[in-house]
Design an enzyme around this catalytic site. Structure first.
Site, PDB file in Angstrom:
ATOM      1  N   LEU A 108      49.861  32.253  23.272  1.00 40.47           N
ATOM      2  CA  LEU A 108      51.306  32.199  23.503  1.00 40.47           C
ATOM      3  C   LEU A 108      51.752  30.775  23.822  1.00 40.47           C
ATOM      4  CD1 LEU A 108      53.877  33.903  23.621  1.00 40.47           C
ATOM      5  CD2 LEU A 108      53.518  34.122  26.088  1.00 40.47           C
ATOM      6  N   LYS A 109      50.940  30.099  24.600  1.00 39.86           N
ATOM      7  CA  LYS A 109      51.248  28.711  24.952  1.00 39.86           C
ATOM      8  C   LYS A 109      51.317  27.847  23.694  1.00 39.86           C
ATOM      9  CE  LYS A 109      48.793  24.707  26.735  1.00 39.86           C
ATOM     10  NZ  LYS A 109      49.711  24.009  27.644  1.00 39.86           N
TER      11      LYS A 109
ATOM     12  N   GLY B 118      51.399   8.979  40.142  1.00 41.24           N
ATOM     13  CA  GLY B 118      49.992   8.778  39.786  1.00 41.24           C
ATOM     14  C   GLY B 118      49.704   8.826  38.305  1.00 41.24           C
TER      15      GLY B 118
ATOM     16  N   GLU C 107      45.638   7.591  35.783  1.00 38.92           N
ATOM     17  CA  GLU C 107      44.833   8.817  35.774  1.00 38.92           C
ATOM     18  C   GLU C 107      44.459   9.321  34.374  1.00 38.92           C
ATOM     19  OE1 GLU C 107      46.346  11.851  38.506  1.00 38.92           O
ATOM     20  OE2 GLU C 107      47.166  10.316  39.835  1.00 38.92           O
TER      21      GLU C 107
ATOM     22  N   HIS D 124      51.291  13.317  48.788  1.00 34.99           N
ATOM     23  CA  HIS D 124      52.339  13.816  47.898  1.00 34.99           C
ATOM     24  C   HIS D 124      52.317  15.332  47.925  1.00 34.99           C
ATOM     25  CE1 HIS D 124      54.758  14.560  44.346  1.00 34.99           C
ATOM     26  NE2 HIS D 124      53.788  15.315  43.880  1.00 34.99           N
TER      27      HIS D 124
ATOM     28  N   CYS E  38      54.221  18.699  46.034  1.00 37.66           N
ATOM     29  CA  CYS E  38      55.172  19.172  45.052  1.00 37.66           C
ATOM     30  C   CYS E  38      56.110  20.110  45.812  1.00 37.66           C
ATOM     31  CB  CYS E  38      54.476  19.937  43.949  1.00 37.66           C
ATOM     32  SG  CYS E  38      53.254  18.936  43.100  1.00 37.66           S
TER      33      CYS E  38
ATOM     34  N   HIS F 249      59.738  17.822  35.465  1.00 37.23           N
ATOM     35  CA  HIS F 249      59.260  19.041  34.798  1.00 37.23           C
ATOM     36  C   HIS F 249      60.055  19.353  33.545  1.00 37.23           C
ATOM     37  CE1 HIS F 249      57.654  19.406  38.886  1.00 37.23           C
ATOM     38  NE2 HIS F 249      56.631  19.937  38.260  1.00 37.23           N
TER      39      HIS F 249
ATOM     40  N   CYS G 134      57.100  13.886  40.628  1.00 39.68           N
ATOM     41  CA  CYS G 134      55.714  14.331  40.533  1.00 39.68           C
ATOM     42  C   CYS G 134      55.011  13.470  39.485  1.00 39.68           C
ATOM     43  CB  CYS G 134      55.719  15.813  40.142  1.00 39.68           C
ATOM     44  SG  CYS G 134      54.182  16.672  40.480  1.00 39.68           S
TER      45      CYS G 134
HETATM   46  N1  GLN Z   1      48.640  12.272  41.384  1.00 45.35           N
HETATM   47  C1  GLN Z   1      48.915  13.457  40.638  1.00 45.35           C
HETATM   48  C2  GLN Z   1      49.554  13.112  39.311  1.00 45.35           C
HETATM   49  O1  GLN Z   1      50.344  12.242  39.272  1.00 45.35           O
HETATM   50  C3  GLN Z   1      49.809  14.375  41.391  1.00 45.35           C
HETATM   51  C4  GLN Z   1      50.138  15.599  40.605  1.00 45.35           C
HETATM   52  C5  GLN Z   1      50.823  16.679  41.400  1.00 45.35           C
HETATM   53  O2  GLN Z   1      51.405  16.447  42.409  1.00 45.35           O
HETATM   54  N2  GLN Z   1      50.779  17.878  40.940  1.00 45.35           N
HETATM   55  O3  GLN Z   1      49.288  13.714  38.311  1.00 45.35           O
HETATM   56 ZN    ZN Z   2      53.719  16.863  42.531  1.00 43.77          ZN
END
Ligand code: GLN
Ligand code: ZN
Length: 751
Positions: free
Chosen positions: A17-18, A426, A478, A636, A638, A689, A721
């Site tokens: 589905l994704k 990040g 990352e 951090h 969310c 998001h 985020c």
């Molecule tokens: N450091 C993570 C990133 O930037 C934090 C992700 C998160 O908060 N879900 O991907």
């Molecule tokens: Zn986050």
């Protein structure tokens, strides 16, 4: 006895589905093809449940994005701005879920929140003054009819009216009571239509009943149900609860003219005690006995002991919650038999229900013996040194010195940051190329040297870009990480990884929680290499990026043979080693993400501290307690949903905290001020998001709103985020706007 489940995973055995939905989002396929895939999946899943011998099969547990959003569409709780757009139904649905920016308009997505104490996120519906509650979608009818056409009489599932009203947002001046009438009438209309189509029972999910209920909430619940049940239109009504016990309303529930009640015997601490007071013989009890949240095999002897104590005459064996929260099947995994025999994913849980049913009926003795033997044998040994180390921890190990106010001065002297420093959370976009290259390396198609060169090139490019745009605190991006938990787990002992163990997190996004199999220790330095490489490429500070112990634990499938606290402390000690190595490598700022800290906060306030915060917050402090005073620790989270635990968040004793704020309004900031929050804050200034780029002036506005509430010397400017899931173009545009807005705001600061 009969067997049932509350709901089944939606994404598909291989996340079909994704992938199909993403193709649709990219415009590669049309609506018809997406709908066809969805239909095939529903059919496959119903038949799987049926063939497993489960006697009652739910329908409408499927969703194209989220079942709370589905319910909002059913009830016409759709903001006017979106109703007015000239979109198809499906486009309008996705517009509310993800935002829409195109020739037909520009709307923001509705906010998302965590679904109770899980990592599933629902879309928060919004009631407005104009909201005209009425039946506005036929999904529930269509899916019932679709199953019926295949010869399956299903039980349609719907978020219950009380929970829906509890989870929704309201425009100022409105509350749930303003909509009860319309809601009840619409649910009754749903009942009537389902009855017409041949349905016998409807399942109303009311997980909000497991929370502490204030007198007026209880009154609201009773008001709704008294009206609703006054005319059930010939349907039987199952009120299904999960994620805890219903101590505040048990007596009321069993007195209501409902036909069946679903209770959680896994997470509900008091469920057994409640039913021991009696259960009416004219109602059916759906006993949630197989854990819908964890992946370990059911301990049959334990379950049978519980079942024996349940006084109900009419019992249906069920799961503790929807199987949405566990992966699809262990059949596609490559674990050895000695390992996999300990696991039950969704499909295997169906068999467990059948097994329990058989045993209760007096058969299946061999099955029971095998299960007993599994639990009797030692699964993993204990790391005695580690246990002793944890037992020996004292207050001093959990305390960072000197106090924050003193550290703040030392850090300012060392870092020389401008006011309103800019940074990101990040990760940068993980393009198809990044993911493909990582996969090629993992498969051995790419040498370590080639992979390292690739990562170095990416880091170089993004460090340069961040310098050009003018960020103050940089990140390496990352690119080496597939996931913020799995990446760490791979470098820790005691972890196992599934190949296909995906669980829906938000929208079509799945996460693959690793499994904590044994005692956890750090095997080798994890992040030092790339963080120090990135730092070597710039004179600006580069933040080290770690995932915190509570989040690693919360986003893993935890052990059930030792306490969650013990597991978390093991992880904290491992991450602490990493923090100290980063510091020794010259990293001046270290971010320890606790994205999921709030997630496992017990649903009842009375359990918050004793059952959770009293060890979770110290576990975080343990990780950074011994760094130098001028090493700056960020964290951090969310979602800014911590208004009610602000002192606990301050108690993490980080120096800076960033959190998602743009999808929620900024009320959190008033609370931070009111409660004299000390930690510096970076409330996210735009929503990551959604692919939408903030409009000109939009971030400036947000910053202005922040500065009206928080002294500028305490404020950081960052997105909500990590940017891993975003495209490069939109990300760069958005980030340029962010830096420009921060610069403009600096000009206006006078304090
Ligand atoms: N450091 C993570 C990133 O930037 C934090 C992700 C998160 O908060 N879900 O991907
Ligand atoms: Zn986050």
């Amino acid at each position: 006895m009969t067997t049932s489940i509350i709901g089944f995973p939606r994404l598909g055995e291989f996340r079909e589905l994704k992938f199909t939905t993403e193709k649709y989002f990219r415009g590669e396929i049309g609506e018809a093809e997406l709908l066809e895939t969805a239909k095939d999946l529903r059919s496959k899943h119903w038949n799987l449940v049926k063939e497993a011998g489960i006697s009652e099969i739910p329908s409408n547990d499927f969703s194209h994005y989220d079942n709370v959003l589905d319910t909002a569409f059913l009830l016409n709780v759709v903001p006017k701005a979106v109703q007015d757009l000239a979109l198809t139904d499906l486009e309008r649905y996705f517009a509310l879920a993800r935002g829409y920016q195109g020739e037909k308009g520009d709307v923001r997505a509705l906010p998302m929140k965590k679904w109770f104490n899980t990592n599933y996120h629902y879309i928060v519906p919004k009631f407005e003054k104009e909201t005209d509650v009425r039946l506005a979608s036929h999904k529930i009818f269509d899916e019932f009819a679709e199953a019926k056409a295949q010869g399956l009489l299903t039980r349609p599932v719907l978020i219950g009216p009380f929970t829906f009203l509890q989870l929704a947002d309201y425009e100022e001046g409105l509350d749930a009571t303003d909509f009860v009438e319309g809601i009840v009438a619409t649910y009754q209309e749903v009942f009537a239509r389902l009855a017409e189509l041949g349905a016998e029972t409807i399942q109303l999910d009311e997980p909000s009943l497991v929370k502490d209920l204030a007198a007026e909430e209880k009154a609201l619940f009773l008001d709704i149900y008294n009206r609703l049940l006054a005319d059930k239109k010939g349907l039987s009504v199952l009120v299904q609860t999960y994620f805890g016990d219903v101590r505040d309303v048990y007596a009321d529930l069993i007195a209501l003219p409902i036909d069946a009640l679903g209770l959680d015997f896994v997470e509900g601490k008091k469920t057994l005690e409640l039913v021991s007071t009696g259960f009416p013989s004219d109602k059916v009890l759906y006993a949630g006995i197989v854990n819908g949240k964890n992946i370990w095999r059911n301990d049959y002897a334990k379950s049978l002991a519980i079942l024996e104590q349940i006084p109900a005459e009419n019992l249906v064996l069920s799961t503790s919650c929807s199987l949405l929260h566990v992966p699809f099947t262990t059949a596609n995994e490559e674990f050895e038999e000695t390992i996999v025999q300990h696991f039950a994913f969704a499909v295997e849980k169906l068999a467990e229900l059948r097994n329990l049913d058989t045993i209760v009926a007096g058969g299946g003795q061999e099955i029971l013996e095998t299960n007993k033997a599994l639990f009797a044998a030692e699964r993993v040994g204990e790391n005695a040194d580690l246990s002793a180390r944890i037992a020996g921890l004292t207050d001093a190990d959990y305390t960072r010195l000197p106090a924050f106010a003193e550290r703040e001065v030392l850090q300012a002297e060392r870092l020389h940051l401008p006011e309103l420093p800019t940074t990101t959370i990040g990760s940068f976009p993980q393009t198809a190329e990044v993911r493909a290259t990582r996969l090629a390396f993992r498969k051995g198609d790419l040498s370590a040297q080639e992979y390292d060169d690739f990562l170095a090139k990416h880091i170089d490019e993004w460090i340069k870009w961040q310098e050009e745009v003018g960020f103050d605190v940089l990140v390496h991006g990352e690119f080496e990480r597939n996931d913020m938990v799995e990446y760490f787990g791979q470098n820790l002992s005691g972890y196992l990884f599934s190949k296909n163990g995906w669980v829906q997190s938000y929208g079509m996004r799945g996460v693959k929680p690793p499994i904590i199999w044994g005692d956890v220790t750090r095997l080798q330095p994890i992040t030092v290499k790339w963080s120090s490489y990135a730092q070597s490429r710039t004179t600006k500070p580069v933040k080290g990026m770690l995932t915190g112990p509570v989040t690693i634990l919360n986003w893993s499938f935890p052990r059930e043979d030792i306490s969650i606290k013990e597991s978390t402390l093991q992880i904290a000690l491992a991450i602490k080693e990493e923090v100290l190595d980063l510091e020794a490598a010259g990293i001046k700022i270290i971010q320890i993400d606790e994205a999921a800290l709030r997630e496992k906060l017990p649903l009842r306030r009375s359990d918050w501290y004793e059952d959770y915060l009293d060890w979770a917050i110290p576990a975080f402090r343990l990780v950074h307690s011994t760094v130098a005073p001028d090493t700056q620790i960020h964290t951090h989270m969310c979602y800014s949903e911590f208004t009610d635990i602000i002192p606990a968040i301050d108690n993490m004793d980080a120096d800076v905290i960033s959190f998602e704020a743009s999808r929620s309004n900024l009320v959190i900031l008033d609370e931070l001020k009111a409660q004299n929050f000390q930690t510096q804050v970076g409330p996210g200034v735009y929503d990551i998001h959604s692919p939408r780029v903030p409009a000109e002036g939009e971030i400036d506005h947000t910053i202005e709103a922040i500065l009206a509430k928080v002294p500028s010397r305490k404020v950081w400017i960052n997105p909500d985020c990590g940017l891993k899931t975003r495209g490069i173009k939109e990300t760069r545009k958005s980030l340029v706007r962010l830096v420009e807005a921060a610069r403009a705001a600096r000009q206006t600061i006078t304090d």
